[in-house]
Design a protein around this motif. Structure first.
Motif, mmCIF file in Angstrom:
data_model
loop_
_atom_site.group_PDB
_atom_site.id
_atom_site.type_symbol
_atom_site.label_atom_id
_atom_site.label_comp_id
_atom_site.label_asym_id
_atom_site.label_seq_id
_atom_site.Cartn_x
_atom_site.Cartn_y
_atom_site.Cartn_z
ATOM 1 N N HIS A 60 33.868 26.322 16.379
ATOM 2 C CA HIS A 60 33.755 24.865 16.322
ATOM 3 C C HIS A 60 35.080 24.284 15.867
ATOM 4 O O HIS A 60 35.826 24.909 15.109
ATOM 5 C CB HIS A 60 32.631 24.423 15.389
ATOM 6 C CG HIS A 60 32.801 24.918 13.977
ATOM 7 N ND1 HIS A 60 33.567 24.270 13.051
ATOM 8 C CD2 HIS A 60 32.306 26.011 13.362
ATOM 9 C CE1 HIS A 60 33.523 24.932 11.913
ATOM 10 N NE2 HIS A 60 32.768 25.999 12.074
ATOM 11 N N ASN A 61 35.401 23.082 16.358
ATOM 12 C CA ASN A 61 36.633 22.377 15.995
ATOM 13 C C ASN A 61 36.315 20.907 15.757
ATOM 14 O O ASN A 61 35.551 20.310 16.507
ATOM 15 C CB ASN A 61 37.677 22.469 17.118
ATOM 16 C CG ASN A 61 38.169 23.870 17.334
ATOM 17 O OD1 ASN A 61 38.446 24.583 16.388
ATOM 18 N ND2 ASN A 61 38.282 24.266 18.590
ATOM 19 N N ASP A 62 36.937 20.358 14.728
ATOM 20 C CA ASP A 62 36.844 18.921 14.504
ATOM 21 C C ASP A 62 37.738 18.224 15.510
ATOM 22 O O ASP A 62 38.873 18.626 15.732
ATOM 23 C CB ASP A 62 37.313 18.569 13.090
ATOM 24 C CG ASP A 62 36.464 19.232 12.022
ATOM 25 O OD1 ASP A 62 35.271 19.431 12.268
ATOM 26 O OD2 ASP A 62 37.008 19.551 10.946
ATOM 27 N N VAL A 63 37.240 17.182 16.145
ATOM 28 C CA VAL A 63 38.033 16.432 17.117
ATOM 29 C C VAL A 63 38.421 15.076 16.539
ATOM 30 O O VAL A 63 39.562 14.643 16.666
ATOM 31 C CB VAL A 63 37.258 16.262 18.442
ATOM 32 C CG1 VAL A 63 38.019 15.384 19.403
ATOM 33 C CG2 VAL A 63 36.976 17.619 19.053
ATOM 34 N N GLY A 64 37.497 14.395 15.884
ATOM 35 C CA GLY A 64 37.793 13.093 15.321
ATOM 36 C C GLY A 64 36.580 12.526 14.598
ATOM 37 O O GLY A 64 35.517 13.132 14.563
ATOM 38 N N VAL A 79 32.228 22.494 20.360
ATOM 39 C CA VAL A 79 31.560 23.763 20.080
ATOM 40 C C VAL A 79 31.737 24.672 21.288
ATOM 41 O O VAL A 79 31.478 24.263 22.420
ATOM 42 C CB VAL A 79 30.054 23.558 19.783
ATOM 43 C CG1 VAL A 79 29.347 24.895 19.622
ATOM 44 C CG2 VAL A 79 29.867 22.699 18.546
ATOM 45 N N SER A 80 32.189 25.895 21.041
ATOM 46 C CA SER A 80 32.298 26.910 22.093
ATOM 47 C C SER A 80 31.255 27.978 21.817
ATOM 48 O O SER A 80 31.244 28.571 20.736
ATOM 49 C CB SER A 80 33.695 27.544 22.094
ATOM 50 O OG SER A 80 34.664 26.589 22.404
ATOM 51 N N LYS A 81 30.384 28.195 22.792
ATOM 52 C CA LYS A 81 29.285 29.146 22.639
ATOM 53 C C LYS A 81 28.881 29.651 24.005
ATOM 54 O O LYS A 81 29.325 29.128 25.029
ATOM 55 C CB LYS A 81 28.101 28.475 21.951
ATOM 56 C CG LYS A 81 27.478 27.358 22.781
ATOM 57 C CD LYS A 81 26.273 26.762 22.098
ATOM 58 C CE LYS A 81 25.553 25.780 22.994
ATOM 59 N NZ LYS A 81 24.894 26.370 24.131
ATOM 60 N N ASP A 82 28.051 30.680 24.035
ATOM 61 C CA ASP A 82 27.485 31.135 25.293
ATOM 62 C C ASP A 82 26.590 30.030 25.849
ATOM 63 O O ASP A 82 25.934 29.305 25.086
ATOM 64 C CB ASP A 82 26.665 32.413 25.093
ATOM 65 C CG ASP A 82 27.548 33.610 24.791
ATOM 66 O OD1 ASP A 82 28.737 33.573 25.150
ATOM 67 O OD2 ASP A 82 27.030 34.583 24.199
ATOM 68 N N ASP A 139 31.136 21.333 9.051
ATOM 69 C CA ASP A 139 31.200 22.303 7.951
ATOM 70 C C ASP A 139 31.010 23.721 8.468
ATOM 71 O O ASP A 139 31.773 24.622 8.128
ATOM 72 C CB ASP A 139 30.144 21.970 6.893
ATOM 73 C CG ASP A 139 30.187 22.927 5.735
ATOM 74 O OD1 ASP A 139 31.232 22.985 5.063
ATOM 75 O OD2 ASP A 139 29.187 23.649 5.523
ATOM 76 N N SER A 140 29.981 23.934 9.299
ATOM 77 C CA SER A 140 29.718 25.276 9.813
ATOM 78 C C SER A 140 28.768 25.175 11.009
ATOM 79 O O SER A 140 28.102 24.163 11.195
ATOM 80 C CB SER A 140 29.090 26.165 8.731
ATOM 81 O OG SER A 140 27.863 25.620 8.310
#
Length: 145
Positions: A60-64, A79-82, A139-140
């Motif tokens: 996961h990455n914060d974008v804004g 979010v990058s996931k299957d 956060d997670s």
């Protein structure tokens, strides 16, 4: 045959019997094929480990973020996931002392796609806050079974 060549041959035979026959060197053509084979194996290993790490990995990455008012904020994240996985992410809005003033668990279900580029998607979620926030973060994230 001369005496020195006979002596050299006898010495050579004696050395061979004691230490074994001298090694033959590998031809230049064989060396090129071995180097090419090693490069192909190394490239294959790089591809295997790169794709192997991407499959099944959750990131996961914060974008804004946008602070709408003293009681509302929105957070944009990636979010990058299957594609067939269901995940949940904990989103926080923080104040200037890094205290959590708003929190929300977001559930992200399966989505369409089949290529590795389809693993990542962007999301936006709105949160209610107790007081004015100054930043919004993911956060997670975790995968549901």
């Amino acid at each position: 045959m001369t005496e020195s060549s006979t002596t050299d041959a006898a010495a050579s035979t004696e050395l061979e019997s004691r230490y074994g026959a001298p090694r033959r060197s590998v031809s230049a053509k064989s060396q090129r094929w071995m180097i090419l084979g090693a490069l192909v194996l190394a490239f294959g290993a790089i591809v295997y480990f790169t794709l192997g790490n991407a499959v099944g990995q959750l990131t996961h990455n914060d974008v804004g973020y946008t602070i709408t008012s003293d009681t509302e904020a929105s957070v944009d994240f990636e979010v990058s996931k299957d594609q067939d996985a269901t995940v949940q992410c904990m989103i926080h809005v923080l104040d200037n002392s890094y205290a959590v003033v708003g929190a929300r668990v977001v559930t992200i279900g399966p989505h369409e796609g089949s290529s590795p580029g389809d693993r990542s998607e962007y999301y936006r979620t709105d949160l209610r806050t107790e007081s004015r926030g100054v930043t919004g973060v993911v956060d997670s994230c975790w995968q549901l079974e």
